[in-house]
Scaffold this active site. Structure first.
Site: not given
Ligand code: CTP
Length: 413
Positions: A218-221, A285
């Site tokens: 995943g990502n930090r969004s 994102a």
């Protein structure tokens, strides 16, 4: 850290709000509403009925608004107080609105300062009902609400379903939350503009790409920028659908949320909606890659040894792969989060994904990008020089963005 949502900003700034407060226990939350609206820059006149003063004191409202709470039809100011309030109000919001208030307003009574002001105004009126669920579902209360909504054009905000006063259990009747009331006020203040009745589609948040049943890439969004845009679009009168990856945020008021997890799910949802959207905003994102296969069982440490290679395959590009499906004459907004060569990279995305407007920000800059409540963005459009905005809350950026969308839509019309 100060709550950046509550800084003076459009559409509340410099507007006059008359906050009517009638006799129910939910009135304690109205002190918060008065405080927040004041912090958003509005001039708030609180008008209290006799009965609500059993629950809250006029002084509480004076303390948070800096203005004396009004309680009497006949006051030191003279008999024309209701006329002045009615004329000066940009919006009248009654929270909580009791069954008695709804009945008196529906009848056009003028037996106290709130009801008399309602007759003396042509400003938009919002009522936020709050009462026991049995009372709320009573046919007479429903008839009064229908009259206020259908005949007088009032906005009925809520009630919500949930815990009622102690001992009364749960049900529909609970007043909506202060931040939601503030959004309704914002929507009334935004007036009718070119987004009214328009369909707006927003993507937001991160995507999660499953590695196995318990792990994901995943990502930090946080989703905060996209959620703020969806809320701002609703305030401007749009019918908004928000397709979002997992976040911890509250669903924006009035917005239809379609929760998704992976990029493929987001793509599937968007491709079914994009052709009916007048405005599309791609703020998500989206992970560019996903594991070639999501393992059916948890990957075990003992079986992987000292290293693990997970083959990845490309995900659909939600914005680019649905380009051909966009409605003719619609307006598309993209985002570019970059770590280097911001304007050059952003300009490429504007053209490659056929956006009308691109919001560029620098992930390396303090206060911008993921996991922060602020953003410093540059708007790039098809014509004209890039427009750099100062550091501001994501909510304020969202309002700026929607105002440019409005101008863009007018230009396309
Ligand atoms: N986008 C999308 N689907 C993807 C990737 C991006 O819809 N699979 C959208 C984003 O929501 C954003 C824009 O495309 O509006 C640009 O996203 P970004 O991740 O910055 O660009 P990429 O095209 O993925 O380029 P790169 O990662 O190489 O910077």
């Amino acid at each position: 850290m100060p709550d950046l949502r509550l800084t003076p900003r459009r559409p509340w700034k410099d507007k006059h709000v008359v906050l009517g407060v009638t006799g129910g226990i939910a009135a304690y939350k109205s002190i918060q509403v008065a405080r927040d609206l004041t912090r958003l820059g509005a001039k708030v006149d609180s008008v209290l009925t006799q009965s609500v003063q059993n629950f809250v004191a006029p002084l509480s409202f004076e303390g948070v608004t800096g203005r004396a709470a009004l309680t009497d039809l006949f006051s030191a100011e003279g008999a024309a107080l209701h006329i002045r309030l009615g004329r000066e109000a940009d919006v009248i919001c009654i929270a909580p609105a009791t069954a008695d208030l709804l009945a008196r307003a529906a009848q056009g009574r003028s037996d106290d300062l709130i009801c008399t002001t309602l007759l003396a105004t042509r400003a938009p009126v919002i009522v936020c009902p709050a009462m026991n669920d049995k009372m709320f579902s009573h046919p007479q209360v429903q008839a009064n609400l229908a009259h206020l909504r259908d005949k007088l054009g009032y906005t009925v905000a809520g009630p919500a379903e949930g815990a009622l006063a102690v001992g009364e259990g749960e049900g529909p009747g609970r007043m909506i939350e202060p931040w939601q009331i503030e959004e309704y006020v914002g929507r009334a203040l935004s007036g009718k503009g070119s987004l009214t009745q328009k369909r707006v589609l927003v993507t937001a948040g991160p995507t999660r790409e499953a590695v196995d049943p318990v792990r994901y890439l995943g990502n930090r969004s946080s989703g905060r920028m996209g959620f703020a845009i969806a809320q701002a679009a609703w305030r401007h009168g749009a019918a908004v659908t928000l397709v979002s990856g997992p976040t911890t945020l509250e669903i924006p008021v009035g917005v239809d949320l379609i929760p998704v997890e992976s990029a493929v799910e987001m793509y599937d949802a968007v491709q079914g909606l994009v052709s009916s959207a007048d405005v599309t905003v791609f703020a998500a994102a989206v992970a560019d890659f996903r594991p070639l296969e999501a393992k059916a069982q948890k990957v075990k440490r003992a079986e992987t040894g000292d290293s693990l290679t997970v083959p990845l395959v490309a995900n659909p590009d939600v914005a680019a792969d649905t380009m051909g499906l966009r409605k003719r004459g619609s307006f598309a907004v993209g985002f570019a989060l970059e770590t280097n060569d911001l304007l050059v990279n952003a300009q490429k995305k504007l053209e490659a994904k056929d956006f009308d407007l691109l919001v560029a920000n620098d992930a390396t800059e303090v206060g911008s990008g993921f996991e922060v409540p602020t953003n410093r963005v540059t708007f790039l459009s098809r014509d004209g020089a890039p427009e750099e905005l100062p550091l501001m809350s994501k909510e304020a950026v969202a309002e700026e963005l929607i105002e440019r969308v409005l101008r863009g839509l007018d230009g396309k019309a």
